[in-house]
Design a protein around this motif. Structure first.
Motif, PDB file in Angstrom:
ATOM      1  N   ALA A 183       0.861  -1.186   0.000  1.00  0.00           N
ATOM      2  CA  ALA A 183       0.000   0.000   0.000  1.00  0.00           C
ATOM      3  C   ALA A 183       0.896   1.234   0.000  1.00  0.00           C
ATOM      4  O   ALA A 183       2.032   1.188   0.474  1.00  0.00           O
ATOM      5  N   TRP A 184       0.385   2.327  -0.531  1.00  0.00           N
ATOM      6  CA  TRP A 184       1.115   3.590  -0.496  1.00  0.00           C
ATOM      7  C   TRP A 184       0.309   4.629   0.275  1.00  0.00           C
ATOM      8  O   TRP A 184      -0.900   4.498   0.427  1.00  0.00           O
ATOM      9  N   VAL A 185       1.024   5.656   0.746  1.00  0.00           N
ATOM     10  CA  VAL A 185       0.420   6.756   1.493  1.00  0.00           C
ATOM     11  C   VAL A 185       0.939   8.072   0.921  1.00  0.00           C
ATOM     12  O   VAL A 185       2.150   8.258   0.778  1.00  0.00           O
ATOM     13  N   ARG A 186       0.019   8.968   0.611  1.00  0.00           N
ATOM     14  CA  ARG A 186       0.375  10.343   0.267  1.00  0.00           C
ATOM     15  C   ARG A 186      -0.054  11.183   1.470  1.00  0.00           C
ATOM     16  O   ARG A 186      -1.242  11.293   1.766  1.00  0.00           O
ATOM     17  N   VAL A 187       0.915  11.730   2.193  1.00  0.00           N
ATOM     18  CA  VAL A 187       0.633  12.521   3.393  1.00  0.00           C
ATOM     19  C   VAL A 187       0.147  13.898   2.959  1.00  0.00           C
ATOM     20  O   VAL A 187       0.789  14.578   2.151  1.00  0.00           O
ATOM     21  N   GLU A 188      -1.005  14.285   3.505  1.00  0.00           N
ATOM     22  CA  GLU A 188      -1.606  15.588   3.221  1.00  0.00           C
ATOM     23  C   GLU A 188      -1.900  16.251   4.570  1.00  0.00           C
ATOM     24  O   GLU A 188      -3.027  16.215   5.055  1.00  0.00           O
ATOM     25  N   GLY A 189      -0.852  16.782   5.203  1.00  0.00           N
ATOM     26  CA  GLY A 189      -0.989  17.337   6.556  1.00  0.00           C
ATOM     27  C   GLY A 189      -1.186  16.206   7.548  1.00  0.00           C
ATOM     28  O   GLY A 189      -0.323  15.349   7.684  1.00  0.00           O
ATOM     29  N   GLU A 190      -2.345  16.197   8.240  1.00  0.00           N
ATOM     30  CA  GLU A 190      -2.650  15.111   9.173  1.00  0.00           C
ATOM     31  C   GLU A 190      -3.561  14.066   8.533  1.00  0.00           C
ATOM     32  O   GLU A 190      -4.081  13.186   9.208  1.00  0.00           O
ATOM     33  N   LYS A 191      -3.704  14.172   7.218  1.00  0.00           N
ATOM     34  CA  LYS A 191      -4.516  13.212   6.467  1.00  0.00           C
ATOM     35  C   LYS A 191      -3.596  12.339   5.620  1.00  0.00           C
ATOM     36  O   LYS A 191      -2.477  12.736   5.292  1.00  0.00           O
ATOM     37  N   ALA A 192      -4.107  11.157   5.287  1.00  0.00           N
ATOM     38  CA  ALA A 192      -3.341  10.231   4.442  1.00  0.00           C
ATOM     39  C   ALA A 192      -4.254   9.686   3.356  1.00  0.00           C
ATOM     40  O   ALA A 192      -5.314   9.137   3.642  1.00  0.00           O
ATOM     41  N   ARG A 193      -3.831   9.871   2.112  1.00  0.00           N
ATOM     42  CA  ARG A 193      -4.525   9.269   0.978  1.00  0.00           C
ATOM     43  C   ARG A 193      -3.837   7.930   0.747  1.00  0.00           C
ATOM     44  O   ARG A 193      -2.616   7.864   0.687  1.00  0.00           O
ATOM     45  N   ILE A 194      -4.617   6.855   0.630  1.00  0.00           N
ATOM     46  CA  ILE A 194      -4.071   5.501   0.588  1.00  0.00           C
ATOM     47  C   ILE A 194      -4.518   4.791  -0.683  1.00  0.00           C
ATOM     48  O   ILE A 194      -5.672   4.894  -1.105  1.00  0.00           O
ATOM     49  N   GLY A 195      -3.595   4.041  -1.259  1.00  0.00           N
ATOM     50  CA  GLY A 195      -3.900   3.208  -2.417  1.00  0.00           C
ATOM     51  C   GLY A 195      -2.980   2.001  -2.424  1.00  0.00           C
ATOM     52  O   GLY A 195      -2.223   1.779  -1.480  1.00  0.00           O
ATOM     53  N   VAL A 196      -3.044   1.220  -3.493  1.00  0.00           N
ATOM     54  CA  VAL A 196      -2.133   0.085  -3.637  1.00  0.00           C
ATOM     55  C   VAL A 196      -1.108   0.411  -4.719  1.00  0.00           C
ATOM     56  O   VAL A 196      -1.377   1.187  -5.637  1.00  0.00           O
ATOM     57  N   THR A 197       0.050  -0.194  -4.600  1.00  0.00           N
ATOM     58  CA  THR A 197       1.154   0.116  -5.504  1.00  0.00           C
ATOM     59  C   THR A 197       0.943  -0.496  -6.889  1.00  0.00           C
ATOM     60  O   THR A 197       0.129  -1.393  -7.092  1.00  0.00           O
ATOM     61  N   ASP A 198       1.742   0.009  -7.815  1.00  0.00           N
ATOM     62  CA  ASP A 198       1.748  -0.515  -9.174  1.00  0.00           C
ATOM     63  C   ASP A 198       2.087  -2.006  -9.151  1.00  0.00           C
ATOM     64  O   ASP A 198       1.482  -2.815  -9.854  1.00  0.00           O
ATOM     65  N   TYR A 199       3.032  -2.381  -8.314  1.00  0.00           N
ATOM     66  CA  TYR A 199       3.405  -3.791  -8.174  1.00  0.00           C
ATOM     67  C   TYR A 199       2.200  -4.624  -7.756  1.00  0.00           C
ATOM     68  O   TYR A 199       1.934  -5.685  -8.327  1.00  0.00           O
ATOM     69  N   ALA A 200       1.458  -4.153  -6.752  1.00  0.00           N
ATOM     70  CA  ALA A 200       0.291  -4.894  -6.245  1.00  0.00           C
ATOM     71  C   ALA A 200      -0.761  -5.077  -7.330  1.00  0.00           C
ATOM     72  O   ALA A 200      -1.287  -6.175  -7.518  1.00  0.00           O
ATOM     73  N   GLN A 201      -1.067  -4.006  -8.060  1.00  0.00           N
ATOM     74  CA  GLN A 201      -2.114  -4.129  -9.070  1.00  0.00           C
ATOM     75  C   GLN A 201      -1.683  -5.058 -10.206  1.00  0.00           C
ATOM     76  O   GLN A 201      -2.497  -5.783 -10.751  1.00  0.00           O
ATOM     77  N   LYS A 202      -0.383  -5.080 -10.511  1.00  0.00           N
ATOM     78  CA  LYS A 202       0.097  -6.002 -11.555  1.00  0.00           C
ATOM     79  C   LYS A 202       0.013  -7.455 -11.086  1.00  0.00           C
ATOM     80  O   LYS A 202      -0.302  -8.341 -11.869  1.00  0.00           O
TER      81      LYS A 202
END
Length: 127
Positions: free
Chosen positions: A14-33
């Motif tokens: 999983a990946w995290v894009r930190v946006e202050g005290e928030k975190a946007r989360i998704g799965v990596t390119d490796y995971a989706q492949k």
């Protein structure tokens, strides 16, 4: 494979894009492949609490059903409804339109436990 430098990574892909005290989360390119064509996304609801290291959702593909492991703890602020309606967005744009959830982090200190892009790339190479 591409691992954007500005993101933090969990060893469970999983990946995290930190946006202050928030975190946007998704799965990596490796995971989706590894999953292949994603057909269904089972994601938490707004207001649900997720716990770092525990599953918060599932992605179902033609190959399998995989849990998505939370990289950080927090309360779900937003669910990407586009992914719910069009799960293949995870395959098409895992670091952009294919994000899964936005959370209010319980503790920003958890970010320090995550991997940078180079560390994550090393883990992927070992698999």
């Amino acid at each position: 494979m591409v691992y954007p430098q500005e993101l933090k990574y969990h060893r469970e892909h999983a990946w995290v894009r930190v946006e202050g005290e928030k975190a946007r989360i998704g799965v990596t390119d490796y995971a989706q492949k590894q999953l292949g064509d994603i057909l269904f996304a089972d994601l938490p609801s707004k207001g649900d609490v997720i716990v770092a290291g525990e599953p918060f959702g599932r992605l179902e593909s033609v190959k399998s059903v995989s849990d998505v492991i939370a990289p950080v703890s927090g309360t779900v602020l937003e669910v990407n409804e586009q992914v719910v309606e069009h799960p293949d967005l995870v395959n098409l744009d895992p670091y952009g339109e294919g994000w899964l959830i936005l959370v209010q982090m319980s503790s920003t200190a958890e970010i320090e436990q995550l991997l940078n892009a180079a560390e994550y790339a090393t883990i992927v190479q070992e698999e």
